[in-house]
Every structure is written in structure tokens, then in C-alpha cells.
Scaffold this active site. Structure first.
Site, PDB file in Angstrom:
ATOM      1  N   GLU A 107       0.858  -1.187   0.000  1.00  0.00           N
ATOM      2  CA  GLU A 107       0.000   0.000   0.000  1.00  0.00           C
ATOM      3  C   GLU A 107       0.890   1.231   0.000  1.00  0.00           C
ATOM      4  O   GLU A 107       1.944   1.223   0.629  1.00  0.00           O
ATOM      5  CB  GLU A 107      -0.869   0.061   1.262  1.00  0.00           C
ATOM      6  N   TYR A 119       8.051   2.295  -7.236  1.00  0.00           N
ATOM      7  CA  TYR A 119       7.408   0.991  -7.422  1.00  0.00           C
ATOM      8  C   TYR A 119       7.076   0.744  -8.899  1.00  0.00           C
ATOM      9  O   TYR A 119       7.219  -0.376  -9.392  1.00  0.00           O
ATOM     10  CB  TYR A 119       6.135   0.905  -6.565  1.00  0.00           C
TER      11      TYR A 119
HETATM   12  C1  LIG Z   1      10.389   6.448  -1.641  1.00  0.00           C
HETATM   13  C2  LIG Z   1      11.856   6.397  -1.233  1.00  0.00           C
HETATM   14  C3  LIG Z   1      12.120   5.101  -0.439  1.00  0.00           C
HETATM   15  C4  LIG Z   1      12.743   6.411  -2.488  1.00  0.00           C
HETATM   16  O1  LIG Z   1      14.098   6.236  -2.085  1.00  0.00           O
HETATM   17  P1  LIG Z   1      15.328   6.703  -3.001  1.00  0.00           P
HETATM   18  O2  LIG Z   1      16.542   6.074  -2.429  1.00  0.00           O
HETATM   19  O3  LIG Z   1      15.341   8.171  -3.187  1.00  0.00           O
HETATM   20  O4  LIG Z   1      14.966   5.990  -4.396  1.00  0.00           O
HETATM   21  P2  LIG Z   1      15.865   5.927  -5.713  1.00  0.00           P
HETATM   22  O5  LIG Z   1      17.122   6.725  -5.520  1.00  0.00           O
HETATM   23  O6  LIG Z   1      16.019   4.507  -6.105  1.00  0.00           O
HETATM   24  O7  LIG Z   1      14.919   6.646  -6.771  1.00  0.00           O
HETATM   25  C5  LIG Z   1      14.471   7.974  -6.554  1.00  0.00           C
HETATM   26  C6  LIG Z   1      14.769   8.866  -7.755  1.00  0.00           C
HETATM   27  O8  LIG Z   1      16.163   9.140  -7.848  1.00  0.00           O
HETATM   28  C7  LIG Z   1      16.629   8.867  -9.168  1.00  0.00           C
HETATM   29  N1  LIG Z   1      18.023   8.448  -9.074  1.00  0.00           N
HETATM   30  C8  LIG Z   1      18.510   7.240  -8.679  1.00  0.00           C
HETATM   31  N2  LIG Z   1      19.862   7.255  -8.698  1.00  0.00           N
HETATM   32  C9  LIG Z   1      20.222   8.497  -9.105  1.00  0.00           C
HETATM   33  C10 LIG Z   1      21.463   9.122  -9.315  1.00  0.00           C
HETATM   34  N3  LIG Z   1      22.622   8.481  -9.097  1.00  0.00           N
HETATM   35  N4  LIG Z   1      21.485  10.421  -9.727  1.00  0.00           N
HETATM   36  C11 LIG Z   1      20.320  11.088  -9.933  1.00  0.00           C
HETATM   37  N5  LIG Z   1      19.085  10.537  -9.745  1.00  0.00           N
HETATM   38  C12 LIG Z   1      19.054   9.260  -9.341  1.00  0.00           C
HETATM   39  C13 LIG Z   1      15.706   7.778  -9.648  1.00  0.00           C
HETATM   40  O9  LIG Z   1      15.683   7.693 -11.060  1.00  0.00           O
HETATM   41  C14 LIG Z   1      14.388   8.263  -9.091  1.00  0.00           C
HETATM   42  O10 LIG Z   1      13.880   9.304  -9.906  1.00  0.00           O
HETATM   43  P3  LIG Z   1      12.284   9.559 -10.063  1.00  0.00           P
HETATM   44  O11 LIG Z   1      11.728   9.755  -8.675  1.00  0.00           O
HETATM   45  O12 LIG Z   1      12.212  10.783 -10.898  1.00  0.00           O
HETATM   46  O13 LIG Z   1      11.740   8.324 -10.729  1.00  0.00           O
HETATM   47  C15 LIG Z   1      12.235   7.658  -0.374  1.00  0.00           C
HETATM   48  O14 LIG Z   1      11.809   8.811  -1.057  1.00  0.00           O
HETATM   49  C16 LIG Z   1      11.648   7.647   1.031  1.00  0.00           C
HETATM   50  O15 LIG Z   1      12.228   7.075   1.960  1.00  0.00           O
HETATM   51  N6  LIG Z   1      10.487   8.288   1.238  1.00  0.00           N
HETATM   52  C17 LIG Z   1       9.882   8.409   2.570  1.00  0.00           C
HETATM   53  C18 LIG Z   1       9.355   7.092   3.054  1.00  0.00           C
HETATM   54  C19 LIG Z   1       8.286   6.547   2.126  1.00  0.00           C
HETATM   55  O16 LIG Z   1       7.456   7.286   1.622  1.00  0.00           O
HETATM   56  N7  LIG Z   1       8.326   5.218   1.924  1.00  0.00           N
HETATM   57  C20 LIG Z   1       7.348   4.543   1.062  1.00  0.00           C
HETATM   58  C21 LIG Z   1       6.191   4.081   1.861  1.00  0.00           C
HETATM   59  S1  LIG Z   1       5.000   3.236   0.844  1.00  0.00           S
END
Ligand SMILES: CC(C)(COP(=O)(O)OP(=O)(O)OC[C@H]1O[C@@H](n2cnc3c(N)ncnc32)[C@H](O)[C@@H]1OP(=O)(O)O)[C@@H](O)C(=O)NCCC(=O)NCCS
Length: 155
Positions: A107, A119
């Protein structure tokens, strides 16, 4: 991606840092009592993403027969957008494959764009809505599911 990056099982010693991140990332953070039994439950799998030895993120799932439920995933704001979130989701997908799951589901708040994009990129699709599921603030939950290809299932 940080040079010194590793995905490891989440341990009790890491919980103080995980609880800090829970409070930073969620309006209704999980407690130590909620995490602890999950870490040793064979139906669960919890992973930590370590960056230079520090817990930068974590994710967990629970399995029931051939079904998997992602319970939680978070990456420290300081370590976001470096691929840690994707690495964690893909690691759970691989673990699910090893366990012979048919699908992984979760969810997510409809307004959580970052998580929804993550996701989607990992192959999850929208399958339903739970109206008013979340509190603080009240919000609908989107249900998203990743189906394992038939050939991936263990025999
Ligand atoms: C959702 C969450 C886990 C994502 O974590 P994250 O480590 O930032 O995820 P990623 O780095 O794999 O991807 C995020 C973005 O960074 C980009 N990215 C990944 N590596 C990168 C890099 N080296 N340089 C630039 N951008 C990059 C990805 O393409 C992605 O872009 P998009 O959002 O435009 O698609 C994080 O935002 C979070 O902890 N949020 C709060 C908790 C939450 O909401 N959890 C989910 C509950 S359901």
C-alpha cells in the site's frame, strides 16, 4: 551510488538508527516493539542499505504462503536519489523469487509520488484503492502489485 554500499540483513543493533529514520520519514512511525519480532520471524525479510557503514535505508516484507507484502521502505533524506530505494525494492523482489512467491504487493499513499514512481519503475502496477486507509493525514491507499513471471517460481 556511494562507493561503500552494501545490502545486509537488518539487525537489532541497527534499530536505534532505524527508529530515528522512521520518525523522520513517517507521520506514524513503527515502534521498536513492532520491529523486533519481525527481525527473527522466518516469514519476514528485513534488509538495511549501508552507506559507508551507516544505515542509509531499510525495507521489509512479510510472506504468507506464496504471497508477499512489503511492509515498509525508507531511505534517509540525506541519501535519497542515489538508487538506494530501488536497490532495496529489487533485493526484496529477488528474495521473493527465492521463496517462490507468486506476487509482491503493498500500500502507498496516493500522494506519495516518489514512492509510487519507485514501485512503477520496479514493475509494480496499480491494482486497487483503499479509501481513507491512512491517518495523519487521512488519505487513500493505492494498492500496487508485482507479479512474478510464471517461469520465476521455484518448483
Ligand atoms: C520512496 C523512497 C524510499 C525512495 O528512495 P530513493 O533512495 O530516493 O529511491 P531511488 O534513488 O532509487 O529513486 C528515486 C529517484 O532518484 C533517481 N536516481 C537514482 N539514482 C540516481 C542518481 N545516481 N542520480 C540522480 N538521480 C538518481 C531515480 O531515477 C528516481 O527518480 P524519479 O523519482 O524521478 O523516478 C524515499 O523517497 C523515502 O524514503 N520516502 C519516505 C518514506 C516513504 O514514503 N516510503 C514509502 C512508503 S510506501
Amino acid at each position: 551510488m556511494t562507493k561503500d554500499f552494501a545490502l545486509v540483513p537488518l539487525t537489532e543493533e541497527m534499530l536505534p538508527r532505524v527508529l530515528e529514520l522512521e520518525k523522520l520519514c513517517f507521520s506514524l512511525p513503527w515502534s521498536r516493539d513492532a520491529f523486533l519480532p519481525e527481525l527473527t520471524d522466518p516469514a519476514c525479510c528485513w534488509l538495511a542499505a549501508l552507506a559507508d557503514g551507516e544505515v542509509a535505508g531499510y525495507a521489509g516484507m512479510r510472506t504468507v504462503l506464496d504471497e508477499g507484502y512489503i511492509s515498509n521502505i525508507a531511505v534517509s533524506p540525506a541519501f535519497r536519489k542515489r538508487g538506494f530505494g530501488m536497490a532495496l525494492v529489487q533485493a526484496l523482489q529477488r528474495e521473493g523469487e527465492k521463496r517462490g512467491l507468486s506476487f509482491l504487493t503493498l500500500e502507498v499513499r496516493v500522494g506519495n509520488r516518489e514512492a509510487r514512481r519507485l514501485y512503477e519503475r520496479a514493475g509494480f502496477r496499480e491494482v486497487g484503492l483503499r479509501p481513507g486507509y491512512y491517518e495523519k493525514p487521512r488519505e487513500d491507499a493505492l494498492l500496487m502489485t508485482y507479479d512474478y513471471p510464471e517461469g520465476d517460481k521455484a518448483v
